[in-house]
Design an enzyme around this catalytic site. Structure first.
Site, short mmCIF file in Angstrom:
data_model
loop_
_atom_site.label_atom_id
_atom_site.label_comp_id
_atom_site.label_asym_id
_atom_site.label_seq_id
_atom_site.Cartn_x
_atom_site.Cartn_y
_atom_site.Cartn_z
N GLY A 50 0.90 -1.27 0.04
CA GLY A 50 0.11 -0.05 0.00
C GLY A 50 0.80 1.24 0.12
O GLY A 50 1.86 1.28 -0.69
N GLU A 51 0.50 2.15 0.89
CA GLU A 51 1.24 3.61 0.92
C GLU A 51 1.69 3.69 2.47
O GLU A 51 0.82 3.92 3.29
CB GLU A 51 0.59 4.65 0.43
CG GLU A 51 1.23 5.67 -0.32
CD GLU A 51 1.90 6.48 0.76
OE1 GLU A 51 3.13 7.06 0.78
OE2 GLU A 51 1.39 6.90 1.99
N SER A 52 2.89 3.87 2.66
CA SER A 52 3.37 3.48 4.08
C SER A 52 3.17 4.88 4.93
O SER A 52 2.84 4.57 6.10
CB SER A 52 4.96 3.04 4.00
OG SER A 52 5.90 3.84 3.32
N CYS A 82 6.27 -5.09 1.09
CA CYS A 82 6.42 -4.05 0.52
C CYS A 82 6.23 -2.89 1.42
O CYS A 82 6.80 -2.71 2.23
CB CYS A 82 5.54 -3.88 -0.95
SG CYS A 82 6.05 -2.66 -1.86
N ARG A 109 12.65 3.87 -0.01
CA ARG A 109 11.24 3.62 -0.57
C ARG A 109 11.66 3.68 -2.12
O ARG A 109 12.36 4.54 -2.75
CB ARG A 109 10.22 4.59 -0.10
CG ARG A 109 9.81 4.21 1.25
CD ARG A 109 9.11 5.39 1.92
NE ARG A 109 7.72 5.27 1.13
CZ ARG A 109 6.87 6.43 1.44
NH1 ARG A 109 7.03 7.48 2.32
NH2 ARG A 109 5.99 6.47 0.74
N ILE A 138 6.35 -3.70 -7.12
CA ILE A 138 5.45 -2.44 -7.33
C ILE A 138 6.08 -1.44 -6.37
O ILE A 138 5.87 -1.20 -5.48
CB ILE A 138 4.08 -2.69 -7.32
CG1 ILE A 138 3.48 -4.12 -7.91
CG2 ILE A 138 3.30 -1.68 -7.65
CD1 ILE A 138 2.09 -4.64 -7.48
N ARG A 139 6.73 -0.27 -7.13
CA ARG A 139 7.24 0.95 -6.53
C ARG A 139 7.81 0.14 -5.35
O ARG A 139 7.37 0.86 -4.00
CB ARG A 139 6.19 1.70 -6.21
CG ARG A 139 5.83 2.38 -7.74
CD ARG A 139 4.79 3.69 -7.37
NE ARG A 139 3.45 3.33 -6.67
CZ ARG A 139 2.71 2.54 -7.12
NH1 ARG A 139 2.58 2.40 -8.43
NH2 ARG A 139 1.51 2.26 -6.60
N HIS A 174 5.62 -8.85 -3.83
CA HIS A 174 4.26 -9.06 -3.70
C HIS A 174 3.64 -10.73 -3.94
O HIS A 174 3.09 -10.82 -4.80
CB HIS A 174 3.05 -8.39 -4.34
CG HIS A 174 3.27 -7.00 -3.79
ND1 HIS A 174 2.12 -6.29 -2.92
CD2 HIS A 174 4.15 -5.83 -4.32
CE1 HIS A 174 2.60 -5.07 -2.78
NE2 HIS A 174 3.60 -4.84 -3.67
N GLU A 176 1.48 -12.35 -2.82
CA GLU A 176 0.11 -12.57 -2.80
C GLU A 176 -0.74 -12.45 -4.33
O GLU A 176 -1.60 -12.57 -4.56
CB GLU A 176 -0.68 -11.51 -2.10
CG GLU A 176 -0.84 -10.14 -2.14
CD GLU A 176 0.54 -9.50 -2.08
OE1 GLU A 176 1.62 -10.03 -1.80
OE2 GLU A 176 0.59 -8.00 -2.32
N1 GLN Z 1 5.84 2.76 -2.59
C1 GLN Z 1 5.00 2.22 -1.28
C2 GLN Z 1 5.72 2.96 -0.38
O1 GLN Z 1 6.87 3.51 -0.20
C3 GLN Z 1 5.19 0.82 -1.21
C4 GLN Z 1 4.49 0.03 -2.58
C5 GLN Z 1 3.92 -1.06 -2.40
O2 GLN Z 1 3.55 -1.44 -1.13
N2 GLN Z 1 3.49 -1.72 -3.33
O3 GLN Z 1 5.04 3.08 0.67
#
Ligand code: GLN
Length: 203
Positions: A50-52, A82, A109, A138-139, A174, A176
């Site tokens: 997600g987005e930390s 992630c 990150r 993913i990112r 990931h 999952e």
């Molecule tokens: N880029 C997100 C972060 O820095 C992490 C990306 C992800 O969980 N797929 O929070």
């Protein structure tokens, strides 16, 4: 062992359903966790992608930071994928970002670069057997520093992307999102092991 272990997936933000489905397939009872009270019933916890920054704000708002830290420090297995690995880390390179400090690593990150925002890589993970693991990034963060208690389980382009420190597992990628259940099964093994330890110390 009588009942199936109960594994929670933190469901404040991020890709929860895919983890729940993968955990069910590996034989755990999986549930979405949104409150402090639900944490008490768990044998293990997954913090998903997600987005930390958002995730840390929500953990703070719902007063879940301290109970998670206490459960994990007293032995409950935790797996961060992630974003979840960023949340579990000691600190974040070049950023003032709060974390739970449960895994003695510094993460960077979005480390693999813009041109590489999303990639599927055949990763060598000896702990999962000889067949490479199809790892979706993913990112994704990478591990910039790891303390002496941390085992490096896999690297991509010379950077750590899967680590374990006793009852805490972190993956930059990931599992999952692939059909390959091996990392979920590996985590379930950590949870079973922790339950056995608890039972024998109670006996
Ligand atoms: N880029 C997100 C972060 O820095 C992490 C990306 C992800 O969980 N797929 O929070």
């Amino acid at each position: 062992m009588s009942s199936k272990p109960v594994i929670g997936v933190l469901a404040l933000q991020g890709d929860v359903d895919e983890h729940l489905a993968a955990l069910h397939r590996t034989g755990a009872q999986a549930r979405a966790v949104k409150s402090r009270a639900q944490l008490e019933e768990l044998d293990g916890l997954v913090i998903p992608g997600g987005e930390s920054t958002t995730a840390m704000k929500l953990l703070h708002r719902f007063e879940m930071e301290q109970p998670i830290v206490e459960r994990v420090r007293s032995g409950m297995p935790l797996w961060g994928t992630c974003m979840g690995m960023i949340v579990a880390a000691h600190d974040v390179a070049d950023m003032e970002q709060p974390t739970l400090d449960l895994l003695d690593v510094t993460v960077r990150r979005n480390a693999f670069g813009r041109q590489n925002e999303s990639a599927e890589v055949d990763l060598t993970v000896p702990a999962l057997g000889p067949r490479p693991f199809p790892a979706i990034f993913i990112r994704a963060p990478w591990i910039e520093r790891a303390g002496p208690a941390v085992d490096l389980l896999a690297s991509r382009d010379g950077h750590g992307v899967m680590v374990r420190q006793e009852n805490v597992l972190g993956t930059s990628f990931h599992p999952e999102l692939t059909g390959d259940p091996r990392v979920h099964a590996y985590f379930l093994g950590m949870v079973e092991h922790a339950r056995l330890g608890k039972r024998s110390s109670a006996a």
